[in-house]
Design an enzyme around this catalytic site. Structure first.
Site, PDB file in Angstrom:
ATOM      1  N   HIS A 167       0.838  -1.199   0.000  1.00 52.66           N
ATOM      2  CA  HIS A 167       0.000   0.000   0.000  1.00 52.66           C
ATOM      3  C   HIS A 167       0.873   1.249   0.000  1.00 52.66           C
ATOM      4  O   HIS A 167       0.591   2.220  -0.681  1.00 52.66           O
ATOM      5  CB  HIS A 167      -0.885   0.039   1.249  1.00 52.66           C
ATOM      6  N   ASP A 183      22.220 -12.743 -22.072  1.00 46.97           N
ATOM      7  CA  ASP A 183      22.957 -13.945 -22.443  1.00 46.97           C
ATOM      8  C   ASP A 183      23.625 -13.791 -23.805  1.00 46.97           C
ATOM      9  O   ASP A 183      24.750 -14.217 -24.000  1.00 46.97           O
ATOM     10  CB  ASP A 183      22.030 -15.176 -22.452  1.00 46.97           C
ATOM     11  N   GLU A 238      19.385 -15.996 -27.970  1.00 42.86           N
ATOM     12  CA  GLU A 238      20.372 -15.616 -26.959  1.00 42.86           C
ATOM     13  C   GLU A 238      21.681 -16.394 -27.101  1.00 42.86           C
ATOM     14  O   GLU A 238      22.550 -16.324 -26.251  1.00 42.86           O
ATOM     15  CB  GLU A 238      19.802 -15.778 -25.544  1.00 42.86           C
ATOM     16  N   CYS A 265      13.924  -8.693 -24.554  1.00 39.66           N
ATOM     17  CA  CYS A 265      13.610  -8.681 -23.135  1.00 39.66           C
ATOM     18  C   CYS A 265      14.854  -8.495 -22.264  1.00 39.66           C
ATOM     19  O   CYS A 265      14.797  -8.665 -21.074  1.00 39.66           O
ATOM     20  CB  CYS A 265      12.881  -9.965 -22.744  1.00 39.66           C
TER      21      CYS A 265
END
Lengths: 568, 88
Positions: free
Chosen positions: A187, A453, A429, A500
């Site tokens: 919160h 990688d 990769e 990514c």
């Protein structure tokens, strides 16, 4: 003195420490005054709680909006539940005081809700906990700290904040928020971000280190808190604060904008996650989906691998929270630096070149099919894609596809719902995947380039070894050529290509990646707005002109210097 | 006693808001209401009870009503669940 915590909301805040201490809620000294009297005390406390909370919900609604207010209205519903009150009354009939009745019944629900797999249900545990504390503080007559009257320039420091604590808080009087516990989805974190306040959470022992009144510098981007810094440090931070405020204001404009280039071409901007618990943070930062769900974390720190049912619930939970937004689930990527106890893998001399990821999974059809089956079942609840890690030859893709098809047949026979056309993609990769990109692109639905990688395998440099870390840079021309090759082959074959790795989250790299034709960027949630901003500043044409220049350079330093000189 | 079996259709199931709508509606009736899910009996007038049961989309449930206005109550409850508890 400098302390470190979790950077939960960006920006720099400077001000005086105000400690928000919870009252002591121990009730050991309370004497049981009879069943009728205790029941009356409980009823009084519940009535006071209801009146107070209803008023707070109204105030919060006008202050920070419906979402925070709804949490409080929810508490009113819960406390008025005749079933829960009767459980508390039953406890009183057994001879305990109202405090003990509240404590035990609320405690039971906290435990119940926090053990649930559904993220939204787990959040209810925090509500019941807040309810428990406030009912106790009413019963004991020990009011909580009043945040309404704090002076301007206050840095609020607490163990953790709940919505009820922050009611009446005047945004303009708060410079920053610091807590001793709570993560980026707590919160406190959500509140800080909604109010655009710098926040550093989970700073060890901060409540004990401070007595109130100290000058604090809170850097919500790096996660550091400085206590009573010297004048020069303070001046430097004030200057930084000015710049950061201007930048932040500019970034916030991108919260409500779609991600597109300066010439209006849409690009997908997603986030990387390791658990469904990360999804609220993705949505909070306006991520458009999940470009990489790293599933190896589900297999860590346990003695047996997760069952199909358990995995299904986790993938389903993530998919549901994303409400139709895309989610790319990467199958188990173990090995290399990720050792997993429950999968008795043998130690290897050269783990990064060894029996890892897809290589391992193909040798364990039981394990791999269990995961594929769980992902397929979850595909009935969202827009899921499957991503195979560490592919270095076509045989691996074909074998994986056979297992996927076999799993689909089994599910179809059992009459289970799933997406028959679930897209299957590969991580690019390894240098082998780059060289084979044309062939791979014909057999899969999409590429996801994993730069971390790919960098270490292209440069043949261990990214964990500081002596060779100068090689592990995504500005290395060899790596840029690899990315360019893979992306070009994807474009030629007409399949989607995303990225990514860390390079996707660096605005310096954005024009190059746009020039290479990237369709999707998957970044950490805090990088969403900076990358959306960077994308908006380039047309593909302008990006291509810069890329032509950059691709002609010879060293990583030249590349970085050129990109820096052209940053927008 | 009257009862009916049905499936939860809305996305989030008996979440805070849908659960509250359901409970508040049921409280207007005099009869008792029990939801049977996974072999457990849940008091349909208790929001804590309903939420704690974690009934999500696809959950097979049975609703039982017993009392002076049981027929009307069951019909209202079933309509509410079938219509998605006020959600999509």
């Amino acid at each position: 003195m400098k302390c470190e915590g979790i950077p939960a909301s960006g920006g720099i805040g400077i001000g005086a420490a105000v400690l928000v201490a919870e009252p002591d809620l121990g009730y050991g000294n309370v004497v049981f005054s009879g069943v009728a009297a205790e029941k009356a005390r409980l009823a009084g406390a519940v009535a006071a709680f209801t009146a107070e909370t209803t008023a707070m919900a109204e105030e919060l609604r006008s202050q920070v909006g419906d979402t925070q207010a709804e949490i409080l209205s929810g508490q009113v519903m819960m406390v008025s539940d005749p079933y829960m009150t009767s459980q508390m009354n039953a406890a009183i009939e057994n001879g305990v005081c109202a405090e003990a009745a509240v404590d035990s019944v609320c405690g039971m629900y906290v435990e119940l809700f926090s053990s649930m797999e559904d993220e939204l249900m787990r959040q209810r545990a925090l509500d019941v906990e807040d309810m428990r504390r406030r009912l106790l503080s009413i019963l004991l007559g020990r009011p909580r700290a009043e945040l309404k009257r704090i002076p301007p320039g206050s840095v609020l420091v607490a163990r953790d904040f709940t919505p009820s604590m922050t009611v009446g808080l005047r945004r303009e009087n708060v410079a920053a928020i610091v807590t001793e516990s709570g993560g980026i989805t707590s919160h406190s974190a959500i509140l800080a971000r909604t109010m655009s306040l710098p926040a550093v959470l989970s700073v060890p022992n901060i409540m004990d280190l401070l007595s109130g009144g100290e000058t604090l510098v809170v850097d919500g981007s790096s996660g550091s808190v400085l206590i009573n810094p010297d004048d020069e440090t303070l001046r430097n931070y004030r200057a930084l604060q000015g710049e950061a405020l201007a930048r932040q204001a500019d970034l916030l404009r991108f919260r409500t904008r779609p991600t597109h280039t300066a010439d209006g071409e849409t690009v997908s901007l997603c986030c990387n996650i390791t658990s469904p618990r990360d999804v609220p943070n993705v949505l909070e930062h306006t991520g458009e989906g999940v470009g990489l769900f790293r599933t190896e974390f589900l297999f860590m720190n346990r003695s047996t691998p997760p069952s199909e049912e358990e995995q299904f619930r986790i993938y389903q939970d993530a998919a549901r929270q994303l409400e139709g937004r895309e989610i790319i689930i990467r199958t188990l990527d173990i090995g290399g630096d990720k050792d997993i106890a429950c999968l008795d893998t043998e130690p290897e001399e050269n783990p990064f070149l060894g029996f890892r990821a897809i290589r391992y999974c193909l040798s364990r059809p039981d394990l791999f099919k269990t995961q594929l089956s769980a992902i397929l079942r979850a595909s009935a609840y969202g827009s899921i894609r499957i991503l195979l890690p560490f592919v270095s030859c076509l045989d691996e893709v074909r074998s994986a596809r056979v297992m996927l098809e076999e799993t689909k047949c089994r599910l179809a026979d059992e009459g289970v719902a799933f997406n028959r056309d679930i897209p299957l993609g590969v991580m690019v990769e390894t240098p082998a995947a780059v060289f084979l990109a044309d062939k791979l692109a014909r057999e899969v639905d999409f590429f996801s380039i994993g730069t971390n990688d790919l960098t270490q395998y292209t440069l043949a440099a261990d990214r964990g070894n500081s002596k060779v870390s100068y090689l592990c840079s995504y500005f290395q021309p060899a790596l840029l050529r690899a990315i360019h090759m893979a992306a070009s082959q994807a474009k030629r074959a007409g399949i989607l290509v995303g990225m990514c790795g860390e390079a996707a989250g660096d605005p310096l790299m954005t024009p190059l990646l746009l020039a290479f034709g990237l369709d999707e960027f998957s970044v950490s949630p805090t990088a969403v707005l900076p990358i959306r901003q960077a994308i908006s500043r380039w047309t593909r044409e302008e990006a291509r002109a810069l890329a032509d220049q950059v691709m002609g350079l010879s060293t990583a330093d030249e590349v970085r210097t050129c990109l820096k000189a052209n940053v927008r | 006693m009257v009862s009916e079996q049905l499936t939860v259709v809305n996305k989030a199931g008996f979440h805070m808001r849908p659960a509250n709508l359901f409970v508040q509606t049921m409280l207007k009736f005099q009869s008792n209401i029990t939801i049977v899910f996974n072999g457990r009996e849940i008091d349909g007038k208790s929001i804590m009870n309903v939420m704690a049961a974690c009934m999500k989309q696809g959950a097979e449930i049975e609703i039982r009503c017993e009392g002076p206005d049981e027929v009307e109550m069951l019909r209202t409850a079933v309509d509410l669940v079938r219509s998605g508890l006020g959600e999509e």
